[in-house]
Design a protein around this motif. Structure first.
Motif, PDB file in Angstrom:
ATOM      1  N   PHE A 147       0.903  -1.073   0.077  1.00 32.88           N
ATOM      2  CA  PHE A 147       0.087   0.106   0.024  1.00 32.88           C
ATOM      3  C   PHE A 147       0.951   1.115  -0.072  1.00 32.88           C
ATOM      4  O   PHE A 147       0.532   2.307  -0.527  1.00 32.88           O
ATOM      5  CB  PHE A 147      -1.105  -0.164   1.294  1.00 32.88           C
ATOM      6  CG  PHE A 147      -1.828   1.250   1.456  1.00 32.88           C
ATOM      7  CD1 PHE A 147      -2.984   1.456   0.551  1.00 32.88           C
ATOM      8  CD2 PHE A 147      -1.551   1.958   2.370  1.00 32.88           C
ATOM      9  CE1 PHE A 147      -3.679   2.454   0.726  1.00 32.88           C
ATOM     10  CE2 PHE A 147      -2.200   3.347   2.394  1.00 32.88           C
ATOM     11  CZ  PHE A 147      -3.375   3.459   1.669  1.00 32.88           C
ATOM     12  N   VAL A 148       1.988   1.271   0.929  1.00 36.67           N
ATOM     13  CA  VAL A 148       2.965   2.362   1.001  1.00 36.67           C
ATOM     14  C   VAL A 148       3.553   2.487  -0.545  1.00 36.67           C
ATOM     15  O   VAL A 148       3.715   3.844  -0.987  1.00 36.67           O
ATOM     16  CB  VAL A 148       3.602   2.203   2.061  1.00 36.67           C
ATOM     17  CG1 VAL A 148       4.952   3.222   1.852  1.00 36.67           C
ATOM     18  CG2 VAL A 148       3.106   2.459   3.356  1.00 36.67           C
ATOM     19  N   ALA A 152       3.022   5.920  -2.787  1.00 31.95           N
ATOM     20  CA  ALA A 152       4.272   7.055  -2.941  1.00 31.95           C
ATOM     21  C   ALA A 152       4.123   7.281  -4.310  1.00 31.95           C
ATOM     22  O   ALA A 152       4.304   8.650  -4.515  1.00 31.95           O
ATOM     23  CB  ALA A 152       5.347   6.229  -2.370  1.00 31.95           C
ATOM     24  N   TYR A 153       3.996   6.364  -5.224  1.00 36.05           N
ATOM     25  CA  TYR A 153       4.050   6.757  -6.579  1.00 36.05           C
ATOM     26  C   TYR A 153       2.651   7.601  -7.053  1.00 36.05           C
ATOM     27  O   TYR A 153       2.927   8.374  -7.727  1.00 36.05           O
ATOM     28  CB  TYR A 153       4.314   5.653  -7.553  1.00 36.05           C
ATOM     29  CG  TYR A 153       5.547   5.221  -7.459  1.00 36.05           C
ATOM     30  CD1 TYR A 153       6.651   5.575  -8.249  1.00 36.05           C
ATOM     31  CD2 TYR A 153       6.072   4.060  -6.773  1.00 36.05           C
ATOM     32  CE1 TYR A 153       7.952   5.235  -8.186  1.00 36.05           C
ATOM     33  CE2 TYR A 153       7.288   3.333  -6.771  1.00 36.05           C
ATOM     34  CZ  TYR A 153       8.175   4.095  -7.561  1.00 36.05           C
ATOM     35  OH  TYR A 153       9.533   3.580  -7.716  1.00 36.05           O
ATOM     36  N   ALA A 154       1.589   7.163  -6.634  1.00 27.94           N
ATOM     37  CA  ALA A 154       0.157   7.759  -6.877  1.00 27.94           C
ATOM     38  C   ALA A 154       0.452   9.261  -6.444  1.00 27.94           C
ATOM     39  O   ALA A 154      -0.077   9.978  -7.278  1.00 27.94           O
ATOM     40  CB  ALA A 154      -0.649   6.987  -6.370  1.00 27.94           C
ATOM     41  N   VAL A 234      12.343   9.002  -4.659  1.00 31.74           N
ATOM     42  CA  VAL A 234      11.273   8.080  -4.288  1.00 31.74           C
ATOM     43  C   VAL A 234      11.471   6.728  -5.154  1.00 31.74           C
ATOM     44  O   VAL A 234      10.963   5.529  -4.392  1.00 31.74           O
ATOM     45  CB  VAL A 234       9.890   8.594  -5.170  1.00 31.74           C
ATOM     46  CG1 VAL A 234       8.885   7.683  -5.078  1.00 31.74           C
ATOM     47  CG2 VAL A 234       9.375   9.863  -4.493  1.00 31.74           C
ATOM     48  N   ASN A 235      12.009   6.639  -6.389  1.00 32.05           N
ATOM     49  CA  ASN A 235      12.613   5.443  -6.806  1.00 32.05           C
ATOM     50  C   ASN A 235      13.523   4.548  -5.913  1.00 32.05           C
ATOM     51  O   ASN A 235      13.189   3.134  -5.793  1.00 32.05           O
ATOM     52  CB  ASN A 235      12.826   5.467  -8.295  1.00 32.05           C
ATOM     53  CG  ASN A 235      11.814   5.823  -9.221  1.00 32.05           C
ATOM     54  OD1 ASN A 235      10.618   5.455  -8.953  1.00 32.05           O
ATOM     55  ND2 ASN A 235      11.986   6.687 -10.491  1.00 32.05           N
ATOM     56  N   ALA A 236      14.327   5.433  -5.675  1.00 37.75           N
ATOM     57  CA  ALA A 236      15.555   4.639  -4.785  1.00 37.75           C
ATOM     58  C   ALA A 236      15.176   4.309  -3.385  1.00 37.75           C
ATOM     59  O   ALA A 236      15.520   3.282  -3.055  1.00 37.75           O
ATOM     60  CB  ALA A 236      16.763   5.849  -4.623  1.00 37.75           C
ATOM     61  N   PHE A 237      14.390   4.958  -2.959  1.00 36.40           N
ATOM     62  CA  PHE A 237      13.876   4.547  -1.467  1.00 36.40           C
ATOM     63  C   PHE A 237      12.779   3.454  -1.537  1.00 36.40           C
ATOM     64  O   PHE A 237      12.920   2.536  -0.884  1.00 36.40           O
ATOM     65  CB  PHE A 237      13.236   5.923  -0.938  1.00 36.40           C
ATOM     66  CG  PHE A 237      12.655   5.863   0.543  1.00 36.40           C
ATOM     67  CD1 PHE A 237      13.791   6.050   1.552  1.00 36.40           C
ATOM     68  CD2 PHE A 237      11.754   5.396   0.943  1.00 36.40           C
ATOM     69  CE1 PHE A 237      13.266   5.869   2.936  1.00 36.40           C
ATOM     70  CE2 PHE A 237      11.268   5.394   2.088  1.00 36.40           C
ATOM     71  CZ  PHE A 237      12.243   5.554   3.296  1.00 36.40           C
ATOM     72  N   MET A 238      11.693   3.565  -2.467  1.00 33.27           N
ATOM     73  CA  MET A 238      10.921   2.572  -2.328  1.00 33.27           C
ATOM     74  C   MET A 238      11.250   1.249  -2.934  1.00 33.27           C
ATOM     75  O   MET A 238      11.144   0.273  -2.379  1.00 33.27           O
ATOM     76  CB  MET A 238       9.605   2.861  -3.258  1.00 33.27           C
ATOM     77  CG  MET A 238       8.917   4.036  -2.770  1.00 33.27           C
ATOM     78  SD  MET A 238       8.583   4.240  -0.875  1.00 33.27           S
ATOM     79  CE  MET A 238       7.487   2.578  -0.900  1.00 33.27           C
TER      80      MET A 238
END
Length: 500
Positions: A147-148, A152-154, A234-238
């Motif tokens: 869900f997170v 995060a992307y949405a 965001v990409n790196a973190f998720m």
């Protein structure tokens, strides 16, 4: 039981025959003799006597009496059974004073699968979880993590899509859609949906080519740079969170197995607590080590109560036996000595104890290089006294064959039911007895030899003086074999001495 007095108002006392603990055959004989003379008899095991009555009425009158007797007997038996059930139920509830009680199952501190049965409540400093947001996201369950990940992307796509739409609306690009002379900030952005799609293309670097930013919009250029940088973060973190969560070695612990029971039996003449561990995979655990903890509440001498106190159980830390080469299943042994918490525990006391043994196996996964930990626990009722693990390894042609079907199997062996302290004291007393008996024999041998050498000299001196001569005979073969008169050091004389 006696018949009702209303039916038989008078009954001779001679017809009531008490029976005192006789065999069933004797009771049947007495009843037969009485029946032959009187006609009717009733045997009561509860009251312990036989009642006979004369047959004075006809058969129709006796039928109601039999029915009344049968109903009375059935009622008494039902009352006796009900009383017996109540008594047994009371004893079961009051079972803390006897062995037949139903033992309350202890709440595990660590489950058999390794999950710690502890929940944290009333935590007020929840902001500490946000300071380590990466670990917090990794520790979430899979549903929350997914869900997170999606949100995060949405959220970022929607957020930047709304900003692109706001820029187009403020610049008036939406009012000049049909004007070919107008240069918009972003070509082909005619609403919120098109701005949202442009945000997705920018952050994911898709670049379809239909929507593109122009050089007449410096605000859009700055927003494009900002979205590219934040999108990379965001990409790196998720992606990092998902990768760490997927590669966690928690599932590797599923193939590290522990025996269902632990056993207590002698090993090298010493009581030992043993359990078995094994690895089901062919890839090994590098640098595996084992440790164990005793979880038991205690009260100090000052009266302080310590719930779930942890005591270390030695499994070979001093000798290095706790470092394992876990290629095949191994039996981990804890020697019950004076430093062990089970030093004073006997078989009878073990059944009354309430504790938990937590075993922890740690090592590095050979394939990933990450540290793995497997846990399990044993309650007091899961310790089998006087058992030993069955062997499960056999030599095949060119290799060693391991039968995991016998991994949890145990068999009984001769084991003293006393504690390790009592067993050690008994062995010490036996050693002391043997030591003093051998030393006393060694001390008596030179004394007896000197006495045997001096007695002939004294006999010759007495013969010169004209006194009667007493000759001390040699020791017999029986005394030689028994260690020269063991325990009392007596010397037997020859028959010539008794004749003199």
């Amino acid at each position: 039981m006696a018949l009702e007095n209303s039916i038989f108002p008078s009954r001779p006392d001679s017809l009531s025959l008490p029976v005192e603990e006789k065999v069933e055959s004797e009771e049947v004989e007495v009843a037969t003799e009485v029946t032959a003379s009187t006609g009717v008899f009733n045997v009561s095991e509860e009251l312990g006597h036989v009642v006979t009555t004369e047959t004075t009425s006809s058969l129709p009158n006796s039928a109601p009496v039999k029915r009344s007797f049968q109903s009375k007997l059935a009622e008494r038996e039902a009352n006796a059974n009900q009383h017996r059930k109540k008594t047994q139920g009371t004893e079961k509830e009051r079972g803390r004073f006897g062995w037949a009680r139903t033992r309350r199952k202890r709440q595990r501190y660590v489950e058999k699968n390794g999950r710690c049965n502890v929940q944290h409540g009333n935590m007020r400093e929840t902001y500490r979880y946000l300071t380590d947001i990466f670990t917090t996201l990794v520790d979430l369950n899979w549903r929350c993590s997914l869900f997170v990940f999606v949100m995060a992307y949405a959220v970022t796509w929607l957020f930047f899509g709304a900003i692109w739409y706001l820029i187009a609306y403020c610049r008036g690009d939406l009012d000049h859609l049909e004007d070919e002379t107008w240069t918009p900030c972003v070509n082909n952005v005619n609403g919120f949906i098109s701005a949202f799609l442009f945000s997705i293309e920018t952050e994911t670097t898709i670049g379809y080519g239909h929507r593109v930013i122009t050089d007449q919009c410096p605000v859009g250029t700055m927003l494009l740079l900002l979205q590219a940088i934040l999108g990379s973060m965001v990409n790196a973190f998720m992606v990092g969170c998902m990768f760490v969560k997927i590669s966690q070695p928690n599932k590797r612990a599923e193939t590290l197995v522990f025996s269902k029971h632990a056993v207590i039996s002698p090993r090298d003449d010493k009581l030992c607590l043993m359990f078995r561990v094994g690895d089901l995979r062919s890839s090994h655990i590098v640098g595996a080590n084992i440790r164990a903890k005793l979880i038991k509440s205690k009260q100090t001498q000052e009266g302080e109560f310590i719930p779930l106190d942890q005591t270390d159980i030695s499994v070979g830390f001093e000798t290095g036996d706790d470092r394992l080469f876990l290629v095949s299943p191994l039996v981990i042994s804890h020697e019950i000595d004076a430093r062990s918490p089970f030093w004073d525990m006997s078989h009878a006391q073990l059944e009354k104890e309430d504790f938990e043994i937590v075993v922890i196996l740690e090592g590095m996964v050979e394939a990933t290089g990450m540290t793995c930990q497997a846990r399990s626990s044993y309650l007091a009722e899961e310790l089998l006294w006087g058992h030993r693990f069955s062997p499960m390894m056999s030599l095949a042609e060119g290799f060693f064959d391991i039968d995991y079907g016998a991994f949890h199997h145990t068999f009984e062996v001769d084991t003293p039911s006393c504690s390790a302290r009592e067993l050690s004291l008994a062995a010490a007393r036996l050693d002391a007895h043997l030591y003093w008996s051998i030393s006393s024999r060694l001390d008596e041998e030179p004394t007896l030899a000197n006495q045997a050498a001096k007695q002939p000299d004294s006999g010759s001196a007495n013969s010169k003086g004209g006194e009667p001569t007493f000759i001390v005979g040699e020791m017999t073969d029986i005394q030689e074999q028994s260690g020269l008169g063991e325990l009392n050091g007596s010397v037997a004389t020859d028959q010539s001495e008794s004749e003199a």
